[in-house]
Write a protein that holds these residues in place. Structure first.
Motif, PDB file in Angstrom:
ATOM      1  N   UNK A 228       0.836  -1.211   0.000  1.00 57.01           N
ATOM      2  CA  UNK A 228       0.000   0.000   0.000  1.00 57.01           C
ATOM      3  C   UNK A 228       0.869   1.260   0.000  1.00 57.01           C
ATOM      4  N   UNK A 229       1.924   1.250   0.825  1.00 60.49           N
ATOM      5  CA  UNK A 229       2.821   2.411   0.898  1.00 60.49           C
ATOM      6  C   UNK A 229       3.516   2.653  -0.437  1.00 60.49           C
ATOM      7  N   UNK A 230       3.970   1.582  -1.068  1.00 57.52           N
ATOM      8  CA  UNK A 230       4.677   1.730  -2.341  1.00 57.52           C
ATOM      9  C   UNK A 230       3.726   2.144  -3.459  1.00 57.52           C
ATOM     10  N   UNK A 231       2.486   1.663  -3.393  1.00 57.00           N
ATOM     11  CA  UNK A 231       1.505   2.041  -4.398  1.00 57.00           C
ATOM     12  C   UNK A 231       1.236   3.551  -4.345  1.00 57.00           C
ATOM     13  N   UNK A 232       1.165   4.092  -3.151  1.00 55.81           N
ATOM     14  CA  UNK A 232       0.989   5.542  -3.001  1.00 55.81           C
ATOM     15  C   UNK A 232       2.157   6.286  -3.634  1.00 55.81           C
ATOM     16  N   UNK A 233       3.376   5.772  -3.432  1.00 48.02           N
ATOM     17  CA  UNK A 233       4.558   6.399  -4.021  1.00 48.02           C
ATOM     18  C   UNK A 233       4.511   6.345  -5.546  1.00 48.02           C
ATOM     19  N   UNK A 234       4.108   5.198  -6.093  1.00 48.39           N
ATOM     20  CA  UNK A 234       4.036   5.045  -7.547  1.00 48.39           C
ATOM     21  C   UNK A 234       3.007   6.005  -8.137  1.00 48.39           C
ATOM     22  N   UNK A 235       1.856   6.143  -7.475  1.00 45.44           N
ATOM     23  CA  UNK A 235       0.800   7.027  -7.990  1.00 45.44           C
ATOM     24  C   UNK A 235       1.284   8.463  -8.096  1.00 45.44           C
ATOM     25  N   UNK A 236       2.149   8.883  -7.159  1.00 48.27           N
ATOM     26  CA  UNK A 236       2.580  10.279  -7.145  1.00 48.27           C
ATOM     27  C   UNK A 236       3.870  10.531  -7.919  1.00 48.27           C
ATOM     28  N   UNK A 237       4.767   9.540  -7.933  1.00 47.80           N
ATOM     29  CA  UNK A 237       6.082   9.781  -8.516  1.00 47.80           C
ATOM     30  C   UNK A 237       6.452   8.803  -9.627  1.00 47.80           C
ATOM     31  N   UNK A 238       5.653   7.769  -9.816  1.00 45.23           N
ATOM     32  CA  UNK A 238       5.930   6.782 -10.852  1.00 45.23           C
ATOM     33  C   UNK A 238       4.890   6.816 -11.950  1.00 45.23           C
ATOM     34  N   UNK A 239       4.569   5.633 -12.490  1.00 45.81           N
ATOM     35  CA  UNK A 239       3.634   5.581 -13.610  1.00 45.81           C
ATOM     36  C   UNK A 239       2.946   4.222 -13.627  1.00 45.81           C
ATOM     37  N   UNK A 240       1.625   4.233 -13.873  1.00 42.22           N
ATOM     38  CA  UNK A 240       0.841   3.007 -14.011  1.00 42.22           C
ATOM     39  C   UNK A 240       0.130   3.074 -15.363  1.00 42.22           C
ATOM     40  N   UNK A 241       0.393   2.090 -16.228  1.00 41.63           N
ATOM     41  CA  UNK A 241      -0.215   2.065 -17.554  1.00 41.63           C
ATOM     42  C   UNK A 241      -0.905   0.735 -17.812  1.00 41.63           C
ATOM     43  N   UNK A 242      -2.017   0.804 -18.531  1.00 38.86           N
ATOM     44  CA  UNK A 242      -2.717  -0.392 -18.998  1.00 38.86           C
ATOM     45  C   UNK A 242      -2.792  -0.310 -20.519  1.00 38.86           C
ATOM     46  N   UNK A 243      -2.170  -1.281 -21.179  1.00 39.96           N
ATOM     47  CA  UNK A 243      -2.115  -1.285 -22.650  1.00 39.96           C
ATOM     48  C   UNK A 243      -1.551   0.027 -23.193  1.00 39.96           C
TER      49      UNK A 243
END
Length: 287
Positions: free
Chosen positions: A28-43
């Motif tokens: 959960x903690x890392x997911x919050x970091x990814x949402x703000x500073x990383x990237x989540x893509x689908x297709x």
């Protein structure tokens, strides 16, 4: 700058948040970091965690780039690499060196040497230590090259799916057995531990005992990981490690005779079994 990337193909319809946490193992903690500073893509399209996934979708998660701690000194001490890939490093730690910096050993530790290795290969990452060893214990130490891999390996340790085997030298024969005895801090000491009813649950499995020169070589697996656990448990049953002055061992080595011989686990990215072994150190052969 973006860093470590993982990708997975979806097998069943599911919310993206659930897939990221349950199937990809992102905390959960890392997911919050990814949402703000990383990237989540689908297709190939940026999506929020509320997106509904379909079978066959490809999910790509890019974690933020990591930087070494500015307080850690780079050491040029050579390291003996037992295993390395893009996400993991296993090192054969020599006796006499601390695993991580402390007040007594602030710079010339194994972690500082690993940071030097990262600099040489051009990797910008925090040094994530998966398992620590006492200063005078030798053998396998695992490092994760990203926070995500560190989290996954820590979860494997908690559920005993990352198993580590030790070898130890004692003077008298010991029958294979399980030692289940709680360990706590010894009264009046900062470092020493002892078996005590008020201590933490601790379980040590002695798997094998073989003649070794004039002594006996034990093969040991830990079920828990308390401070000085093997050393304390062996003293508790009357068989302290050779060289272990703190716990009553014979003064025949310059350090206590304990070696982290192997580590086995399922790789968090490839799902393949990884087996890492560190050869028996020379000082074991000349006690």
């Amino acid at each position: 700058m973006q860093g470590f990337t993982i990708r997975r193909v979806v097998e069943d319809t599911t919310p993206l948040r659930d897939f990221l946490m349950k199937d990809m193992g992102i905390s959960r903690k890392m997911l919050t970091l990814v949402k703000h500073e990383g990237k989540i893509e689908v297709n190939g399209i940026h999506r929020t965690v509320r997106h509904e996934l379909e079978r066959g979708d490809e999910v790509v998660v890019t974690f933020p780039n990591e930087s070494p701690s500015p307080h850690m000194t780079v050491s040029n001490r050579p390291i003996r690499i037992l295993y390395e890939d893009d996400s993991l490093l296993a090192v054969d730690k020599p006796a006499g060196i601390a695993t991580i910096p402390s007040r007594l050993h602030p710079t010339d530790t194994l972690a500082n040497a690993v940071l030097g290795h990262y600099a040489r290969i051009g990797l910008s990452s925090t040094v994530h230590v998966v398992n620590r060893l006492d200063r005078d214990t030798s053998g396998v130490v695992l490092f994760a090259k990203s926070g995500f891999i560190h989290h996954r390996l820590s979860e494997l340790q908690k559920t005993n799916r990352l198993t580590r085997t030790y070898v130890a030298l004692v003077e008298k024969e010991v029958s294979p057995q399980t030692i289940d005895a709680p360990i706590g801090r010894a009264e009046g000491s900062i470092m020493e531990r002892t078996v005590t009813e008020s201590g933490q649950h601790a379980v040590t499995h002695i798997l094998d005992c073989q003649n070794f020169n004039r002594d006996f070589l034990l093969t040991i697996r830990l079920e828990t990981g308390r401070t000085h656990q093997i050393r304390v448990h062996l003293r508790h049953i009357g068989h302290p490690l050779i060289g272990d002055s703190m716990y009553g061992g014979a003064n025949r080595m310059l350090r206590h005779a304990l070696h982290s011989a192997s580590a086995r686990f399922i790789h968090p990215l490839t799902d393949e079994e990884v087996s890492i072994e560190a050869p028996l150190p020379q000082d074991f052969r000349y006690t």
